[in-house]
Design an enzyme around this catalytic site. Structure first.
Site, mmCIF file in Angstrom:
data_model
loop_
_atom_site.group_PDB
_atom_site.id
_atom_site.type_symbol
_atom_site.label_atom_id
_atom_site.label_comp_id
_atom_site.label_asym_id
_atom_site.label_seq_id
_atom_site.Cartn_x
_atom_site.Cartn_y
_atom_site.Cartn_z
ATOM 1 N N ASN A 163 6.040 0.026 -6.503
ATOM 2 C CA ASN A 163 6.519 1.429 -6.194
ATOM 3 C C ASN A 163 7.165 1.593 -4.870
ATOM 4 O O ASN A 163 7.917 2.113 -4.807
ATOM 5 C CB ASN A 163 5.203 2.354 -6.159
ATOM 6 C CG ASN A 163 4.098 1.864 -5.583
ATOM 7 O OD1 ASN A 163 3.687 0.740 -5.250
ATOM 8 N ND2 ASN A 163 3.190 2.772 -5.169
ATOM 9 N N GLU A 259 -6.064 -2.895 -1.672
ATOM 10 C CA GLU A 259 -5.609 -1.539 -1.395
ATOM 11 C C GLU A 259 -5.206 -0.994 -2.830
ATOM 12 O O GLU A 259 -4.069 -1.483 -3.332
ATOM 13 C CB GLU A 259 -4.414 -1.714 -0.559
ATOM 14 C CG GLU A 259 -3.934 -0.137 0.264
ATOM 15 C CD GLU A 259 -3.348 0.932 -1.032
ATOM 16 O OE1 GLU A 259 -3.888 1.633 -1.626
ATOM 17 O OE2 GLU A 259 -2.196 0.738 -1.087
ATOM 18 N N CYS A 293 -0.128 5.663 -4.737
ATOM 19 C CA CYS A 293 -1.472 5.586 -4.941
ATOM 20 C C CYS A 293 -2.197 6.610 -4.035
ATOM 21 O O CYS A 293 -3.084 7.271 -4.540
ATOM 22 C CB CYS A 293 -2.218 4.182 -4.167
ATOM 23 S SG CYS A 293 -1.565 3.772 -2.612
ATOM 24 N N GLU A 472 -5.320 -1.575 5.935
ATOM 25 C CA GLU A 472 -3.850 -2.021 6.562
ATOM 26 C C GLU A 472 -3.458 -1.050 7.534
ATOM 27 O O GLU A 472 -3.977 0.073 7.702
ATOM 28 C CB GLU A 472 -2.922 -1.964 5.212
ATOM 29 C CG GLU A 472 -3.557 -2.986 4.311
ATOM 30 C CD GLU A 472 -2.381 -3.347 3.183
ATOM 31 O OE1 GLU A 472 -2.282 -4.342 2.443
ATOM 32 O OE2 GLU A 472 -1.840 -2.291 2.846
#
Length: 500
Positions: A163, A259, A293, A472
């Site tokens: 994505n 993640e 997400c 992150e």
């Protein structure tokens, strides 16, 4: 009804035949496969498919390169990462055209979001490269000096989603390199060309083997994460993929950063600025075609404003221009693949069978005949007074959100926390006390107040529960890609007479 074909926006033209990048060389795959333009449903280039031997070659090359790269100076790594950021920014239009062709990201978004965000991430970790250090540790014994250094781990396996390929690449590669590691990247088979173009962009900046790309489907990723010489695995993806990767990595005792997905709730209070709340709700779910997400895929509306906000939100959704991702006028593009399109459509159909009302999303698609094979869906809003259907707890990963109403704020927070995810959430209110209390009580790695989708470099990105672990995009990420080494020095301490 379809319109007659007009002048079509130009798709990205590959500079040549795509090959993998291993040990500073361009390597052909075992076979090739078609990359499909989601706006047309037609192939636009061919991509290499790696064999297990390619994966082993890449890990060996990264292992050899690590011996020298780990000893490179922080100044050297800082300069390299800064140059990478400059090069990404040098031609934003080309990157945007590539992303629109590759995964359906609207070209207007790729220009203002993906390109500058990716450059900002490299520039941020460029700065941290010179501030990555250990500590002197005070101890009771005056004859002892103890300090730590931060040591790079080795070969990092980075598994990317489709994505936001260059943003997620930056999130993993920049801190890994800044800390002194080498990297083998496995991009999604639906977003591979952008990662190979990145490899070409940085090939002359990094010594052979420091950065490598192996490409193909899940079998390639499985071979990479199971390799015993990989020091750490970092994934952005979904829960099923994460479980398979963790199981494979466990055999070699390889640590991981995950993640993962989300089912993020946006709570709108009765005193909220409705115009801004609607704008942010639309941004939160329709940016990136809903394939994010951290999308705001649930909306909890206070009963006092629920009807008005829902009416405004539905009007906004119906007005959104859906079309070819390469068209600058397009606001929502196609989903990445036929499989993803059908999966999102199945979620919508199931929700309607379970009694939810479709407030927006059933309007006809007004597309030219040349785009009839694309993977398009209208932006959708599902509504129920109190939703218990699966669509309220399962990640849909498309341009569809679920709205419901509440009267009690404790109940709204409980519903927001009721899923197995814990990535992002938010509250819209002008009451400062309410904002802080709800932010405190929401179970999520990120809580936004009166905004959504704001993730500047330096702010920790990550979740809890099934949304993964590790962070992150921040200083803490450098710790994920290094380990402390303790140095304990005797300064002449007397020895106790224990022997003889």
């Amino acid at each position: 009804m379809t319109q007659p074909a007009a002048q079509e926006p130009p798709a990205f033209v590959p500079p040549g035949r795509y090959r993998m990048y291993v040990d500073g060389e361009w390597v052909a795959g075992e076979t090739e496969y078609d990359a499909v333009n989601p706006s047309t449903g037609l192939p636009w280039t061919r991509l290499p498919l790696a064999a297990p031997a390619h994966v082993a070659h890449a890990v060996r090359a990264a292992g050899r390169a690590f011996r020298d790269w780990r000893r490179s100076s922080p100044a050297t790594r800082q300069q390299v990462l800064a140059k990478i950021a400059d090069r990404i920014e040098a031609d934003p239009g080309r990157w945007a055209q590539l992303l629109a062709t590759e995964n359906g990201r609207p070209i207007r978004e790729a220009t203002v979001a993906d390109v500058p965000s990716s450059a900002a991430i490299f520039r941020y970790f460029s700065g941290l490269a010179r501030d990555h250090h250990g500590d002197q540790l005070p101890v009771e014994d005056p004859h002892t000096l103890v300090y730590t250094t931060r040591e790079p781990l080795g070969v990092i396996a980075a598994v990317l989603p489709w994505n936001s390929p260059i943003i997620t690449l930056a999130n993993k590669v920049a801190p890994a390199l800044a800390a002194g590691n080498t990297v083998v990247v496995k991009p999604s088979e639906f977003a591979t060309a952008s990662v190979l173009e990145f490899a070409a962009l940085v090939a002359d900046l990094l010594p052979p083997g420091v950065f490598n790309v192996v490409t193909g489907d899940g079998r390639v990723g499985a071979a990479l994460v199971a390799h015993p010489d990989v020091a750490k695995v970092t994934l952005t993806g979904g829960g099923p993929t994460a479980r398979r990767i963790m199981a494979a990595a466990a055999e070699a005792l390889t640590p991981t950063i995950m993640e993962l997905g989300g089912k993020s709730a946006l709570i709108v209070a009765e005193d909220a600025d409705l115009e801004r709340a609607v704008a942010d709700a639309a941004l939160g779910i329709y940016l990136a075609n809903g394939e994010a997400c951290i999308a705001s895929s649930r909306i909890l509306l206070h009963d006092a404003i629920a009807d008005e906000l829902l009416e405004r939100f539905a009007g906004t959704a119906r007005s959104i221009r859906v079309g070819d991702a390469l068209d600058p006028e397009t606001q929502v593009g196609p989903l990445v693949s036929r499989q993803q399109h059908d999966r999102v459509r199945a979620h919508l159909d199931s929700a309607r069978r379970q009694g939810l009302r479709l407030c927006a999303g059933d309007e006809p698609l007004d597309l030219p005949a040349s785009r009839s094979g694309g993977f398009y869906l209208r932006p959708a809003i599902l509504y129920g007074d109190r939703v218990t259907a699966e669509v309220a707890s399962e990640e849909v990963f498309g341009p569809a959100t679920v709205a419901e109403r509440f009267t009690d704020y404790a109940d709204a927070v409980e519903r927001a926390n009721s899923t197995r995810y814990g990535l992002a959430s938010g509250v819209w209110t002008n009451d400062l006390t309410r904002a802080h209390r709800i932010a405190r009580d929401l179970d999520a790695g990120i809580v936004w107040v009166n905004k959504w989708f704001d993730l500047p470099a330096g702010v920790p990105m990550g979740g809890i529960k099934d949304s993964g672990f590790g962070r992150e995009l921040c200083r803490e990420t450098m710790l994920e890609f290094s380990a402390p080494k303790v140095v304990n020095i005797d300064l002449g301490a007397p020895r106790l007479p224990l022997w003889g």
